[in-house]
Design a protein around this motif. Structure first.
Motif, short mmCIF file in Angstrom:
data_model
loop_
_atom_site.label_atom_id
_atom_site.label_comp_id
_atom_site.label_asym_id
_atom_site.label_seq_id
_atom_site.Cartn_x
_atom_site.Cartn_y
_atom_site.Cartn_z
N PRO A 181 35.41 11.06 27.54
CA PRO A 181 36.00 10.79 28.86
C PRO A 181 36.54 12.03 29.55
O PRO A 181 36.58 12.09 30.79
N MET A 182 36.98 13.04 28.77
CA MET A 182 37.49 14.27 29.40
C MET A 182 36.37 14.97 30.17
O MET A 182 36.57 15.41 31.32
N GLY B 125 25.00 12.68 26.50
CA GLY B 125 25.86 12.23 25.42
C GLY B 125 27.30 12.63 25.66
O GLY B 125 28.23 11.84 25.40
N LEU B 126 27.52 13.83 26.15
CA LEU B 126 28.87 14.28 26.48
C LEU B 126 29.49 13.41 27.58
O LEU B 126 30.66 13.04 27.51
N LEU B 127 28.71 13.09 28.59
CA LEU B 127 29.23 12.29 29.70
C LEU B 127 29.56 10.86 29.28
O LEU B 127 30.52 10.26 29.76
N PRO C 294 46.50 13.76 38.79
CA PRO C 294 47.02 13.72 37.41
C PRO C 294 46.05 14.23 36.34
O PRO C 294 46.50 14.49 35.21
N ILE C 295 44.77 14.36 36.64
CA ILE C 295 43.78 14.70 35.62
C ILE C 295 44.15 15.95 34.82
O ILE C 295 44.21 15.91 33.58
N LYS D 29 39.45 13.16 18.96
CA LYS D 29 38.65 11.93 18.92
C LYS D 29 37.23 12.15 19.44
O LYS D 29 36.39 11.27 19.30
N SER D 30 36.98 13.30 20.03
CA SER D 30 35.67 13.55 20.62
C SER D 30 34.69 14.03 19.55
O SER D 30 35.04 14.83 18.69
#
Length: 562
Positions: free
Chosen positions: A349-350, A343-345, A541-542, A556-557
């Motif tokens: 997106p982070m 579910g996290l993946l 850039p991540i 938003k997560s």
């Protein structure tokens, strides 16, 4: 209850600057999100009387672990004993990861004797990595129910046993099955070992020692794969290849004996449960009791059934772990640990990008166990034993970054945090944990390009090795930022975030050795390495994007801490 150890390992590792903050703030998933304490249980003693039938209900006492309790490991153990336990944990984790890469230098004779091709032989590394990544989802919830020590002992015992088919394998199929199963059960140690160190050192009074211990632990999963080829290279060069695996089995067997003799239970909720049993006057649970509690649903036969003492004034002692076992089954806990990481993946997106980044870098490391023997064998004519030594600069870079970055990360974290406070923000944001990644993301491509374009016969062999050292330093810093951010940014779901990271890392790392040889054979060594360098540049850039916009993205997560 501290954070489930999955959030520290499978770790598997980070630099001290990340652990120092994350271990103090992370929260256990089960305890925070899912425990529903029965209404008759309070945080302190109270008398319950005047029931409908006129009988007095028992006085319910929710027990916690106090500093002067004999069960409290962090206050009762001597400093020497604490360092002994930390040393056992680090040495065992080092051995497991060394075993993962020791297979590389034995692939040549394995192909000849067991009649298999290069890709099939490479599965010996890939399946071991896959086993290491798939086990923590099962063993982490088991450790929450039964403690760390039973998981250590059972897992290490099976790890040692399943190395026997590897040593005696008459065919490649037997060897590959043995490699996977031994890795799967060794992951039980990897799943809970990091938490042992945070258990035994007091975060307030022994903070500096915790930093040093976690720094040493954090390097184990990286330095272990470096010394694996070194050991197997000398063995395969000078004796039969099977002795490389016999040595690994003997090494792990000695450590298993040491764990049995000297390890102690350190998981605070289990220690609190022991305190409850002491207050109730019950005996300690042994292995038979654990098995009965798993397979028996009869409260009369279940040794964990509540006991009421003192007939005149009934008193009922309990603790959070006992109440958790009433409201949540072990099977449900395992299913939650298996489902939530995906579910996290899929919904954050982070988490996905950070996991893919760290997984890509670990895949390169395990690909190097196939590539380094090609490069230093074909270009510099290294003998097998010296091919193993070619990994040492990679380890030197990792050690330098692990211990050398501690004061720098503390300085940069304080400076960045002060700037956030000056802007009117509360400070201590999870994005501060990305600072090591901001440095490591540049070192990784620098090391790759350095290595790729200096491996010529006309250039001394030490020059590409130095490049691999920069890459090794970059990996440690990227992983430090990854683990620190996942633990601090997803506090309630830290264990699931780390399990997601372990799954992605293992999936990518187990695949890379299968095609790395073909890629470097068909392309030149220079352009194949450059391709990896270009991909790592795309990922630079991540950490910067997440540092700038992380607060908005976390809001938003559905899982992140806000």
């Amino acid at each position: 209850m501290d954070t489930p150890t999955t959030s520290h390992h499978e770790v598997v590792s980070t630099t001290a600057s990340s652990f120092e903050h994350s271990t103090a703030n992370s929260s256990p998933e089960v305890n925070v999100a899912e425990i529903k304490t029965p209404p008759t249980v309070s945080d302190g003693p109270r008398s319950l009387s005047d029931t409908q039938d006129g009988d007095r209900r028992p006085e319910v006492i929710m027990v916690t672990l106090e500093p002067d309790d004999p069960e409290n490991i962090s206050t009762q153990l001597s400093l020497a004993h604490k360092w002994l336990l930390a040393g056992i944990v680090c040495a065992t984790f080092l051995q497991i990861t060394a075993n993962s890469s020791a297979f590389g230098n034995a692939t040549g004779p394995i192909m000849k004797e067991l009649h298999c091709g290069k890709v099939v032989a490479s599965l010996g590394i890939s399946l071991f990595i896959l086993g290491l990544g798939s086990g923590p989802m099962l063993f982490a919830p088991l450790s929450e129910y039964y403690g760390r020590r039973p998981i250590y002992i059972a897992g290490l015992f099976l790890y040692v046993i399943f190395q026997l088919p590897v040593c005696l394998a008459p065919n490649i199929q037997t060897m590959l099955v043995g490699r996977f199963l031994s890795a799967f059960f060794s992951s039980s140690f990897a799943a809970v070992s990091g938490g042992t160190i945070t258990d035994i050192f007091d975060k307030k009074t022994e903070g500096d020692m915790l930093v040093l211990a976690m720094s040493t632990f954090s390097i184990s999963p990286f330095f272990g794969p470096v010394i694996g080829p070194l050991i197997s290279g000398f063995i395969v060069q000078n004796t039969k290849w099977r002795w490389a695996f016999w040595v690994m089995m003997i090494w792990s067997g000695v450590l298993f004996a040491i764990v049995i003799l000297f390890s102690k239970e350190t998981y605070a909720p289990v220690l609190t449960e022991r305190k409850v049993r002491r207050l109730r006057g019950e005996r300690e649970k042994n292995l038979k009791d654990h098995l009965v509690s798993v397979f028996s649903r009869d409260p009369e036969k279940n040794p964990s059934a509540p006991v009421t003492i003192n007939e005149k004034t009934p008193v009922y002692y309990t603790c959070a772990l006992m109440e958790t076992k009433k409201t949540q089954s072990l099977g449900k806990s395992v299913m939650t640990n298996c489902q939530r990481p995906f579910g996290l993946l899929s919904r954050d997106p982070m988490v996905l990008l950070v996991c893919v980044y760290s997984g890509f870098l670990l895949a390169i490391v395990y690909g190097f166990f196939v590539v380094f023997p090609l490069v230093f064998g074909n270009i510099y004519n290294f003998q097998l034993q010296f091919k193993g030594m070619s990994f040492l600069p990679l380890g030197v870079g990792q050690l330098t970054a692990t211990y050398g970055s501690i004061p720098l990360m503390r300085y940069l974290t304080k400076r960045f945090n002060d700037k956030e406070i000056a802007k009117g923000k509360p400070g201590g944001a999870p994005e501060l944990k990305l600072i090591p990644m901001m440095i490591g993301c540049f070192l990784c491509p620098i090391g790759l390009f350095w290595f790729g374009w200096t491996c010529y016969p006309s250039i001394h062999w030490i020059v590409p090795m130095i490049g691999s050292g920069f890459f090794g330093a970059g990996i440690v810093l990227v992983f430090a930022g990854t683990f620190g951010f996942l633990v601090d940014g997803y506090r309630v779901y830290a264990a699931s975030a780390m399990a997601a990271n372990a799954f992605v890392r293992s999936a990518m790392a187990c695949a890379f050795p299968l095609f790395a040889r073909q890629m470097f054979d068909n392309w030149s060594y220079h352009w194949a390495t450059s391709l990896l360098g270009f991909v790592s540049c795309i990922m630079i850039p991540i950490p910067f994007v997440f540092y700038i916009h992380g607060e908005k993205l976390r809001a938003k997560s559905p899982y992140a801490w806000t």
